[in-house]
Design a protein around this motif. Sequence first.
Motif, PDB file in Angstrom:
ATOM      1  N   GLY A  15      -3.120   1.668   1.898  1.00 19.83           N
ATOM      2  CA  GLY A  15      -3.636   2.979   1.554  1.00 19.83           C
ATOM      3  C   GLY A  15      -4.612   2.994   0.412  1.00 19.83           C
ATOM      4  O   GLY A  15      -5.144   1.961   0.012  1.00 19.83           O
ATOM      5  N   LEU A  26      -8.336   6.824   3.856  1.00 20.25           N
ATOM      6  CA  LEU A  26      -7.183   6.910   4.750  1.00 20.25           C
ATOM      7  C   LEU A  26      -7.606   6.976   6.212  1.00 20.25           C
ATOM      8  O   LEU A  26      -6.969   6.378   7.087  1.00 20.25           O
ATOM      9  CB  LEU A  26      -6.307   8.112   4.388  1.00 20.25           C
ATOM     10  CG  LEU A  26      -5.599   8.018   3.034  1.00 20.25           C
ATOM     11  CD1 LEU A  26      -4.813   9.297   2.762  1.00 20.25           C
ATOM     12  CD2 LEU A  26      -4.705   6.802   2.944  1.00 20.25           C
ATOM     13  N   LEU A  77       1.161   4.765   5.364  1.00 13.84           N
ATOM     14  CA  LEU A  77       0.044   4.827   4.426  1.00 13.84           C
ATOM     15  C   LEU A  77       0.530   5.256   3.052  1.00 13.84           C
ATOM     16  O   LEU A  77       1.571   5.889   2.924  1.00 13.84           O
ATOM     17  CB  LEU A  77      -0.992   5.838   4.925  1.00 13.84           C
ATOM     18  CG  LEU A  77      -1.583   5.598   6.311  1.00 13.84           C
ATOM     19  CD1 LEU A  77      -2.407   6.807   6.746  1.00 13.84           C
ATOM     20  CD2 LEU A  77      -2.417   4.339   6.326  1.00 13.84           C
ATOM     21  N   CYS A 124      -1.027   6.888  -0.901  1.00 14.51           N
ATOM     22  CA  CYS A 124      -2.139   7.593  -1.526  1.00 14.51           C
ATOM     23  C   CYS A 124      -1.838   7.789  -3.006  1.00 14.51           C
ATOM     24  O   CYS A 124      -0.896   8.495  -3.361  1.00 14.51           O
ATOM     25  CB  CYS A 124      -2.325   8.940  -0.826  1.00 14.51           C
ATOM     26  SG  CYS A 124      -3.580   9.950  -1.574  1.00 14.51           S
ATOM     27  N   TRP A 177      -3.464  15.862   1.891  1.00 17.33           N
ATOM     28  CA  TRP A 177      -3.596  14.504   2.430  1.00 17.33           C
ATOM     29  C   TRP A 177      -2.410  14.169   3.327  1.00 17.33           C
ATOM     30  O   TRP A 177      -2.574  13.550   4.367  1.00 17.33           O
ATOM     31  CB  TRP A 177      -3.719  13.481   1.313  1.00 17.33           C
ATOM     32  CG  TRP A 177      -4.965  13.647   0.492  1.00 17.33           C
ATOM     33  CD1 TRP A 177      -6.224  13.956   0.961  1.00 17.33           C
ATOM     34  CD2 TRP A 177      -5.077  13.558  -0.918  1.00 17.33           C
ATOM     35  NE1 TRP A 177      -7.103  14.049  -0.083  1.00 17.33           N
ATOM     36  CE2 TRP A 177      -6.431  13.803  -1.254  1.00 17.33           C
ATOM     37  CE3 TRP A 177      -4.177  13.284  -1.950  1.00 17.33           C
ATOM     38  CZ2 TRP A 177      -6.904  13.777  -2.555  1.00 17.33           C
ATOM     39  CZ3 TRP A 177      -4.652  13.251  -3.253  1.00 17.33           C
ATOM     40  CH2 TRP A 177      -5.997  13.507  -3.544  1.00 17.33           C
ATOM     41  N   HIS A 178      -1.238  14.623   2.936  1.00 17.96           N
ATOM     42  CA  HIS A 178      -0.065  14.350   3.768  1.00 17.96           C
ATOM     43  C   HIS A 178      -0.156  15.080   5.112  1.00 17.96           C
ATOM     44  O   HIS A 178       0.191  14.529   6.144  1.00 17.96           O
ATOM     45  CB  HIS A 178       1.225  14.739   3.038  1.00 17.96           C
ATOM     46  CG  HIS A 178       2.439  14.507   3.869  1.00 17.96           C
ATOM     47  ND1 HIS A 178       2.914  13.248   4.148  1.00 17.96           N
ATOM     48  CD2 HIS A 178       3.252  15.359   4.510  1.00 17.96           C
ATOM     49  CE1 HIS A 178       3.971  13.348   4.925  1.00 17.96           C
ATOM     50  NE2 HIS A 178       4.197  14.626   5.159  1.00 17.96           N
ATOM     51  N   CYS A 220       1.084   9.120   5.859  1.00 17.05           N
ATOM     52  CA  CYS A 220       0.959   8.930   4.410  1.00 17.05           C
ATOM     53  C   CYS A 220       2.270   9.377   3.766  1.00 17.05           C
ATOM     54  O   CYS A 220       2.466  10.544   3.445  1.00 17.05           O
ATOM     55  CB  CYS A 220      -0.227   9.724   3.870  1.00 17.05           C
ATOM     56  SG  CYS A 220      -0.577   9.336   2.148  1.00 17.05           S
TER      57      CYS A 220
END
Length: 142
Positions: A41, A54, A65, A67, A104-105, A111
Motif C-alpha cells: 500500500g 492504491l 492494502l 494506507c 479511501w477505505h 484497504c
Amino acid sequence: MLRVMDNHPHTPLKEALPDLIRLATKGPDGNSQDTGCDLIGAVHTKPRDIEGVLSAVQEHWDGPLLCYPDDVGADPETAEEILSNGDPLGGLKTEQYVNHCLGWHRAFPRCRLLGACCGFNPSHIAALTAGLAAAAPGGGAL
C-alpha cells in the motif's frame, strides 16, 4: 510489506509496480511460495497521491492494502483544507483526516490497515478508531 511512497514522475507506478509486486510476492526467482509479503500500500504518501497509488497497486495485487498518509503541511493542494492555525505538527484537523481515511477505505475496500505517518499524533489515530467504529454496520469494526 511492499511500501509504495508516491507516484514520482521519473518512476511511474503503472510501469514499476508489476515487477515490484512480483518481486515482493514471488521472490527474485519468481517461484517463491512465501516471501512474507502480506500487504501492499501507500506509506508516507501525500493525500493527493494516495488514490492513484492504491488504484495502481490493486491492478496487480489482490491481497490486503494499507494506507498511511503523511503530513499534509507540505502539500499545498490539501494543506488549506486540513491544517488549522497553520501548525503542521499540532494543527492537523482530525475530522478531515478521518474523512480522508474513510473515503479511501470506501473507494478501496481491501484497504484494511489505515494509519498515519509524519505530522500526525495519537489524537488522529484515536479519532480514526472512533470514525471507523461509527462507520461500521452496528458500530463494530470495519
